[in-house]
Design an enzyme around this catalytic site. Structure first.
Site, short mmCIF file in Angstrom:
data_model
loop_
_atom_site.label_atom_id
_atom_site.label_comp_id
_atom_site.label_asym_id
_atom_site.label_seq_id
_atom_site.Cartn_x
_atom_site.Cartn_y
_atom_site.Cartn_z
N PRO A 189 7.88 7.63 14.25
CA PRO A 189 7.69 7.03 13.30
C PRO A 189 7.15 5.29 13.45
O PRO A 189 6.52 4.83 12.53
CB PRO A 189 8.59 7.23 12.05
CG PRO A 189 9.53 7.43 13.00
CD PRO A 189 9.18 8.30 14.11
N HIS B 84 0.29 -6.77 2.94
CA HIS B 84 1.16 -7.53 3.86
C HIS B 84 0.30 -8.24 4.62
O HIS B 84 -0.47 -7.72 5.47
CB HIS B 84 2.18 -6.96 4.45
CG HIS B 84 3.12 -6.56 3.52
ND1 HIS B 84 4.56 -5.93 3.71
CD2 HIS B 84 3.53 -7.04 1.97
CE1 HIS B 84 5.25 -5.83 2.82
NE2 HIS B 84 4.89 -6.31 1.80
N TYR C 114 11.17 -5.62 11.61
CA TYR C 114 11.47 -4.50 12.76
C TYR C 114 12.66 -5.20 13.54
O TYR C 114 12.34 -6.32 14.22
CB TYR C 114 10.29 -4.30 13.77
CG TYR C 114 9.14 -3.26 12.97
CD1 TYR C 114 8.43 -3.83 12.09
CD2 TYR C 114 9.14 -2.13 13.28
CE1 TYR C 114 7.42 -3.12 11.37
CE2 TYR C 114 8.10 -1.11 12.59
CZ TYR C 114 7.35 -1.78 11.95
OH TYR C 114 6.49 -0.91 11.38
N LYS D 202 2.03 5.50 11.91
CA LYS D 202 0.60 6.09 12.14
C LYS D 202 -0.02 7.50 11.55
O LYS D 202 -0.81 7.79 11.54
CB LYS D 202 0.21 5.79 13.64
CG LYS D 202 0.38 4.43 14.30
CD LYS D 202 -0.61 3.79 13.60
CE LYS D 202 -0.73 2.24 14.02
NZ LYS D 202 -1.28 1.16 13.26
N TYR E 219 -1.64 -2.41 15.15
CA TYR E 219 -0.76 -2.42 14.04
C TYR E 219 -1.79 -2.18 12.52
O TYR E 219 -1.56 -1.17 11.84
CB TYR E 219 0.21 -3.29 13.61
CG TYR E 219 1.44 -2.86 12.59
CD1 TYR E 219 2.45 -2.70 13.10
CD2 TYR E 219 1.07 -3.10 11.34
CE1 TYR E 219 3.77 -2.47 12.38
CE2 TYR E 219 2.09 -2.74 10.51
CZ TYR E 219 3.36 -2.33 10.81
OH TYR E 219 4.49 -2.12 10.10
C1 DHB Z 1 7.46 2.51 7.16
C2 DHB Z 1 8.00 3.69 8.03
C3 DHB Z 1 7.52 3.33 9.34
O1 DHB Z 1 7.82 3.95 10.41
C4 DHB Z 1 7.29 1.96 9.76
O2 DHB Z 1 6.85 1.88 10.91
C5 DHB Z 1 6.81 1.12 8.84
C6 DHB Z 1 7.22 1.48 7.28
C7 DHB Z 1 8.01 3.08 5.74
O3 DHB Z 1 8.45 3.97 5.48
O4 DHB Z 1 7.87 2.12 4.74
#
Ligand code: DHB
Length: 388
Positions: free
Chosen positions: A290, A72, A200, A294, A382
């Protein structure tokens, strides 16, 4: 038995450590209290920073990822009724790879076994001994018999609940911790993608996230109560709430939900990440919430530093890099902590919030979406900060 490096835990940290050591000509043995099937099915995030994807390829364990992953260029932010694209590739020249953590684990386990590394699954009663000496030991039971690994160095890669961190004498570690007053309800579903890249999303009902695992497998998350029972949510309720929170995007293509879990949210770091000949790596030393995915990337950054320090130790007998391990890792760990906390604070509703905070969050999202300077900072973090 005797080996050079004894590793506790066959997750991303322990497997990658063993892999990198093997490439440096250093032997290791891994002990793991779960079964191989459990390790390979443990679902976590699925987002790999560019340097980490490059490392998988360059060290010869990235072939399936290259075939099956999705690369991506950026992410979408959803707020104020519309999508705003942040193009990492344009901003910082890097991309991220979408490939499930459990797929990385499968690839690494297969490779360790092919290379002849011993992985002892389903061990019981693991304990660490003499970690303050040059001859540390790992004791455990395997196939009903007591066994011991004598080694020079121990990699404590057994996660937040593992035995490694508590084996360090009290008074040595300082803990830095923050809990969040919410969790994430996550589903994995066989459904069509709703967008080409992750979304997001900020909404008055709470955060939501659209992610994916393959062109036919989607992953969604909803901010929920920290003690939420996932079974209290019917599939229809989850889809309805996702559609509401991702409003402004489009109708979500629905499909069978194949997994429903609640993920806790915590920020946690111990300092130092080492004691004597025991070196903590990954979740045994630090946990991030999450948001931004990371966890595995941080584990890989740790073991990259650790494997180089161990290789230098065997080359020259000097412990300089090993002595600096914790200090080297923590500089990057804290920056990833800061970023994960910032992403979490940007998108989630906190109970103590006032209407002022909502306006501030929307202004911050608008700032990130409309300022190249702010977007570049998001992008740089990121896709992954530089590694040692
Ligand atoms: C996923 C989990 C995340 O916490 C995130 O920021 C992006 C993707 C995932 O499980 O695909």
């Amino acid at each position: 038995m005797r080996t050079q490096v004894g590793i506790v835990g066959a997750g991303p940290a322990g497997l990658m450590l063993s892999h990198l050591l093997h490439r440096a000509g250093i032997d290791s043995v891994i002990v793991e209290n779960r079964s191989r099937a459990y390790c390979e099915a443990r679902i976590r995030a699925g987002l790999i920073e560019q340097w980490a994807a490059d490392m998988l390829v360059e060290t010869g364990v990235g072939a399936r990822m290259q075939r099956e992953s999705m690369v991506h260029d950026g992410i979408h932010l959803n707020f104020g009724g519309g999508l705003h694209h942040i193009d990492f590739h344009k901003l910082v020249g890097k991309r991220v790879t979408i490939y499930g953590q459990q797929e990385v684990v499968k690839d690494l386990i297969a490779r360790r076994l092919e290379d002849g590394t011993k992985i002892l699954f389903e061990v019981e009663g693991t304990t660490l001994h003499d970690i303050g000496t040059a001859a540390p030991k790992i004791r455990f039971r395997h196939d009903g018999r007591a066994d011991e690994i004598e080694c020079d160095v121990i990699g404590g890669c057994d996660g937040f609940h593992g035995v490694s961190r508590p084996s360090i004498p009290s008074g040595v570690l300082t803990t830095y911790e923050r809990e969040y007053p919410f969790g994430w309800l996550g589903i994995l579903a066989q459904a069509q993608p709703v967008a080409d890249e992750l979304i997001y999303s900020y909404h008055r009902n709470g955060f939501s996230l659209y992610s994916m695992r393959s062109p036919s497998l989607v992953r969604y998350y909803l901010q929920c109560a920290p003690d939420e029972d996932p079974e209290r949510w019917s599939d229809q309720q989850v889809w309805d709430e996702l559609e509401l929170r991702l409003s402004g995007v489009r109708v979500l293509p629905r499909g069978p939900v194949v997994e429903k879990i609640v993920a806790p949210m915590r920020s946690f770091v111990v300092e130092p990440m080492q004691h004597g000949r025991l070196f903590l790596a990954g979740d045994s030393a630090h946990i991030v919430p999450p948001t931004g995915a990371k966890g595995m990337n941080l584990a890989f950054a740790d073991v990259r530093v650790l494997s180089k320090a161990i290789a230098a130790f065997y080359r020259s007998g000097a412990t300089g890099l090993l002595d600096q391990y914790s200090q080297t890792c923590l500089r990057r760990v804290w920056k990833a902590q800061r970023f994960s906390w910032w992403m979490t604070r940007l998108f989630h509703l906190f109970p103590e919030e006032t209407p002022f905070d909502r306006k501030r969050q929307l202004a911050e999202l608008d700032y990130v979406a409309s300022s190249a300077v702010a977007a570049t900072s998001l992008a740089e973090n990121y896709v992954g900060l530089p590694v040692e």
